[in-house]
Scaffold this motif. Structure first.
Motif, PDB file in Angstrom:
ATOM      1  N   GLY A  56       0.938  -1.368   0.148  1.00  0.00           N
ATOM      2  CA  GLY A  56      -0.012  -0.004   0.016  1.00  0.00           C
ATOM      3  C   GLY A  56       1.012   1.271  -0.009  1.00  0.00           C
ATOM      4  O   GLY A  56       0.498   2.389  -0.556  1.00  0.00           O
ATOM      5  N   LEU A  59       1.880   2.003  -3.674  1.00  0.00           N
ATOM      6  CA  LEU A  59       0.930   2.510  -4.310  1.00  0.00           C
ATOM      7  C   LEU A  59       0.455   3.878  -4.018  1.00  0.00           C
ATOM      8  O   LEU A  59       0.247   4.833  -4.710  1.00  0.00           O
ATOM      9  N   LEU A  78      -1.074  -4.238  -8.956  1.00  0.00           N
ATOM     10  CA  LEU A  78      -1.402  -3.790  -7.272  1.00  0.00           C
ATOM     11  C   LEU A  78      -1.020  -5.029  -6.553  1.00  0.00           C
ATOM     12  O   LEU A  78      -0.717  -6.049  -6.885  1.00  0.00           O
ATOM     13  N   THR A  85      -7.724  -0.887  -2.928  1.00  0.00           N
ATOM     14  CA  THR A  85      -6.757  -0.799  -3.772  1.00  0.00           C
ATOM     15  C   THR A  85      -6.973  -0.651  -5.283  1.00  0.00           C
ATOM     16  O   THR A  85      -6.178   0.194  -5.871  1.00  0.00           O
TER      17      THR A  85
END
Length: 134
Positions: A56, A59, A78, A85
């Motif tokens: 995360g 991202l 991802l 997400t």
């Protein structure tokens, strides 16, 4: 055309390996700072980026640099398939959205299609090797 890949060490190795076999001239960046530095110095060529977000935090870092990715054709990988997400991934407007557990050869095939190159025979890929370290 320039091909960039962001992948932290040990994250998405099967995708990294498949992309490097298919497109060996790919420039690999293991840190967000290195990727940002390279994107800030464009060569004038079209850029395709394979961005492997292993967490995360990765991202979120990619989301913060959205302005640098505006003219970049992006394949975004991802870390998971959770709704939050995937929603964050779509915010970056990738041309392709995948997940870490996807088949690396299939992601490399998408990249080859974007480049207008024939997709190598996957059985032959498994027999190939290349030097580590990109």
């Amino acid at each position: 055309m320039r091909i960039f890949m962001f992948a932290r060490d040990g994250v998405g190795d099967h995708i990294h390996d498949a992309v490097m076999r298919a497109v060996p001239e790919t420039e690999v960046f293991c840190t967000m700072d290195d990727l940002v530095g390279r994107l800030r110095h464009p060569s004038g060529d079209t850029v395709i980026a394979v961005l492997i977000a292993g967490s995360g935090n990765d991202l979120a870092g990619l989301r913060q640099m959205k302005w640098l990715l505006h003219d970049v054709r992006t394949l975004l990988i991802l870390p998971d398939r959770r709704v939050e997400t995937v929603s964050t991934g779509h915010y970056l407007h990738p041309r392709f959205l995948g997940c870490l557990d996807d088949n690396g050869e299939e992601i490399a095939a998408v990249l080859c299609n974007m480049l207008g190159r024939p997709v190598p025979d996957q059985a032959a890929w498994r027999r190939m090797s290349y030097p580590k370290g990109g």
